[in-house]
Enzyme design. Structure first.
Site, short mmCIF file in Angstrom:
data_model
loop_
_atom_site.label_atom_id
_atom_site.label_comp_id
_atom_site.label_asym_id
_atom_site.label_seq_id
_atom_site.Cartn_x
_atom_site.Cartn_y
_atom_site.Cartn_z
N HIS A 197 25.21 -0.26 -31.53
CA HIS A 197 25.64 -0.17 -33.39
C HIS A 197 27.37 1.05 -33.17
CE1 HIS A 197 24.29 3.89 -32.09
NE2 HIS A 197 25.59 4.61 -32.93
N ASP B 88 16.42 5.45 3.41
CA ASP B 88 15.58 3.97 3.48
C ASP B 88 14.70 3.69 1.72
OD1 ASP B 88 14.36 2.67 6.43
OD2 ASP B 88 14.87 5.04 6.94
N ASP C 89 1.01 -1.49 0.34
CA ASP C 89 0.34 -0.26 -0.22
C ASP C 89 0.81 0.95 0.38
OD1 ASP C 89 0.73 -1.46 2.43
OD2 ASP C 89 -0.83 0.59 3.72
N GLU C 90 2.38 1.18 0.69
CA GLU C 90 3.39 2.24 0.27
C GLU C 90 4.04 2.28 -1.02
OE1 GLU C 90 2.42 4.82 2.73
OE2 GLU C 90 1.00 3.21 3.15
N ASP D 121 20.03 -1.39 -27.91
CA ASP D 121 21.19 -1.10 -28.42
C ASP D 121 22.32 -1.12 -27.61
OD1 ASP D 121 23.31 0.03 -30.11
OD2 ASP D 121 22.24 2.15 -30.10
N SER E 169 27.50 8.66 -30.11
CA SER E 169 26.71 7.46 -29.54
C SER E 169 28.07 6.63 -28.11
CB SER E 169 26.67 6.79 -30.90
OG SER E 169 25.87 7.47 -30.92
C1 4AZ Z 1 24.39 9.61 -34.52
O1 4AZ Z 1 24.42 9.60 -35.30
C2 4AZ Z 1 23.54 10.15 -33.29
N1 4AZ Z 1 19.91 13.33 -30.90
C3 4AZ Z 1 23.31 9.85 -32.15
C4 4AZ Z 1 22.62 10.93 -31.37
C5 4AZ Z 1 21.61 11.73 -31.79
C6 4AZ Z 1 21.60 11.66 -33.09
C7 4AZ Z 1 22.31 11.12 -34.28
C8 4AZ Z 1 20.28 13.05 -30.58
O2 4AZ Z 1 25.30 8.97 -34.19
#
Ligand code: 4AZ
Length: 595
Positions: free
Chosen positions: A393, A287, A256-257, A441, A537
């Site tokens: 990727h 906590d 309930d919490e 990914d 990325s």
């Molecule tokens: C890319 O092409 C890529 N704005 C990574 C991040 C974003 C767009 C493209 C986010 O690796």
């Protein structure tokens, strides 16, 4: 439009089934998060709460530790099977595996040791609570003044009612036949998660004036018929809706919490959506999994013993050991993982798309760069040992030996002396990575280690913590992205840049049919001025908890273009992959709690 509304309203009044919808908008009900309830969280759900020190968190559930996994140095405890165990943790872990064996007393077992709870009255499931403590020869009653639902639930568990108590009664008088022999009663204090009243703390106080005795109604199956006003606990018990999200564990399993948008009464809302009693705020024990109950505590420290406000001019005699203190002590002896805390007290000097130049590698000690033939192609995040997290990727298994992992790098044209270059031993790409939808990914890179293979010494690097729960951070929390990716107008960047972004909820509205709630996270700024871009990325989206511990909340994954407010950056939601990561790298490398 308005007329249609009026018509619908009248129709609703006419048809009684609409009534519930019309009356359901009360503020109390709104405190509960409906979608969360579907997940059936309890006190054993480590996405929401910490496990006990004799448990470990596996796949979102607190499971029994094996006794040997308990810290060693502590006091001997006696169990109901007549055997002594080296520590409270050993005994509780044994109980967790074999629930029939329970705690009896602190210290070695005594020959005649017995503890009993019974109900004085005519019904099986209700009456005045009588206890016989291990070293007392007669049964005693419990004083009504110290009796709450927490103690009542434990008494009912002890009596075999798995759903705990339906309610408490506090106005019983001493039954006539015993009245002559005894006017004394015991005070008891439980946390509510004990499995026997023997684990609670009993004290005898010379009471001033008459206070009544503790009585209980235990919850037997089908005791309550549910109504519109009831809340169903995960253990099946029905309680009044008004008792949900008030910091009091009425259900007995805390259900309930755990799904709260707000808290009522004297309770505190953890950022993770859990209501805890106000007494637990600033009491020296964390906590909330988000740590927010133990910050800004200056001048607000609470006495360590919750609920037992010191009563002046009253004689108190403690009859049983404080097992809550013992639990805390064991907790303090558990191994702690060091992650997410920078080496020194750096203040990021203010001086991606938008953002600022990183001035000091010590500000981004978990950031790594993945270098391919002609430069840094992606980012990565150091998570400890020889392991780096990145985007699937970004890497190919076939190119394992062509990558270099650059740590402590600021600018890959103007080298700094802290730079260390590591080669790659192994690349693990998530089995369910989908290169067309960018689902899953995520990938792990195992560094070779030099000079000793598999031992990575990266003196300037600090691992970022891996989040074990999706409730550690919420939409609108401010987090940090960093990388060597393209800047404004797609210009190349050689120097590490960083920027602050906010987590964005409901991202499907920006990317219909392309955004997967469980696996992805969006982050950005209102005007789009700060964003990840090509080359960022695989790099980190990190967030800091209430105690400034840094977690890798996301891995830069994709986005429609860069820096456009209507298309925020999309990140792999790392919390969703906690079990996958811990399976690959070993639990002990990333488990912060309950290893
Ligand atoms: C890319 O092409 C890529 N704005 C990574 C991040 C974003 C767009 C493209 C986010 O690796």
């Amino acid at each position: 439009m308005k007329l249609v509304h009026v018509f619908l309203l009248l129709l609703c009044f006419y048809l009684s089934f609409c009534k519930a919808t019309l009356t359901s908008g009360t503020s109390r009900e709104d405190l509960v998060e409906k979608k969360c309830l579907e997940k059936k969280y309890t006190h054993l759900s480590c996405n929401k709460v910490f496990c006990q020190p004799w448990q470990k968190c596996i796949e979102g559930t607190c499971r029994c530790k094996l006794p040997y996994q308990c810290p060693k140095n502590s006091t001997v405890m006696c169990a109901t099977n007549g055997k002594s165990y080296p520590t409270y943790c050993h005994l509780k872990s044994l109980e967790c595996l074999h629930p029939a064996t329970k705690f009896l007393n602190n210290g070695t077992c005594k020959a005649e040791g017995k503890f009993s709870v019974s109900l004085y009255g005519t019904a099986d499931s209700e009456g005045i609570v009588e206890v016989q403590l291990v070293d007392q020869e007669k049964k005693m009653f419990i004083c009504g003044s110290s009796w709450t639902i927490a103690e009542a639930n434990v008494a009912c568990f002890d009596l075999g009612f798995q759903q705990g108590a339906l309610g408490i009664r506090r106005r019983f008088n001493f039954p006539e036949e015993t009245y002559l022999n005894s006017t004394e009663c015991l005070h008891v204090l439980c946390r509510g998660f004990e499995t026997s009243l023997a684990e609670c703390t009993f004290t005898k106080r010379r009471a001033k004036g008459y206070q009544g005795l503790a009585g209980v109604v235990c919850y037997a199956q089908n005791t309550e018929v549910p109504t519109d006003e009831s809340f169903q606990c995960v253990n099946g018990k029905y309680i009044s809706r008004t008792k949900a999200c008030d910091g009091v564990n009425d259900c007995g399993d805390q259900s309930d919490e755990l799904c709260c948008k707000g808290c009522q009464g004297d309770s505190f809302l953890c950022k993770s959506g859990v209501c805890i009693p106000s007494q637990q705020k600033c009491n020296g024990e964390v906590d909330c999994i988000t740590g927010d109950d133990e910050v800004d505590c200056e001048g607000a420290r609470r006495p360590a013993i919750q609920g037992l406000a010191p009563v002046a001019q009253e004689e108190t005699e403690t009859l049983t050991a404080d097992m809550n203190a013992e639990r805390k002590r064991i907790k303090s002896l558990l191994p702690k993982l060091s992650c997410g805390v920078r080496n020194s007290n750096h203040v990021r000097r203010k001086r991606v798309v938008g953002g600022s130049l990183a001035q000091d590698v010590a500000d981004f000690p978990w950031q790594v760069g993945i270098k391919e033939a002609d430069g840094i192609s992606c980012g990565g995040i150091y998570i400890g040992g020889c392991w780096v997290l990145t985007a699937a990727h970004c890497v190919r298994v076939s190119k394992t030996h062509r990558y270099q992992i650059w740590t402590s790098l600021l600018d890959w044209v103007k080298y700094n002396r802290e730079i260390k270059v590591e080669l790659v031993n192994r690349i693990i790409i998530h089995e369910k990575y989908n290169a067309s939808t960018y689902q899953n990914d995520i990938a792990l890179i195992e560094l070779k280690g030099y000079p000793n293979p598999k031992i990575c010494e990266l003196p300037q690097s600090v691992p970022a913590c891996v989040p074990w729960s999706p409730y550690l951070f919420q939409p609108n929390d401010r987090c940090i992205i960093s990388g060597w990716g393209r800047g404004k107008d797609k210009q190349r960047v050689f120097s590490l840049k960083w920027g602050a972004v906010n987590l964005i909820g409901n991202c499907s509205k920006f990317y219909p049919n392309r955004f997967y709630e469980k696996e992805m996270e969006c982050a950005g700024t209102v005007d789009g001025s700060i964003d990840a871009c090509k080359g960022d990325s695989g790099g980190p989206l990190v967030c800091m908890d209430a105690n400034n511990v840094t977690y890798v909340w996301g891995v830069v994954s994709w986005g429609e273009s860069c820096g456009k407010p209507e298309f925020p950056g999309v990140y792999t939601k790392v919390a969703n992959y906690y079990d996958w990561i811990s399976y690959q790298v070993g639990r002990s490398l990333i488990s912060q709690y309950n290893i």
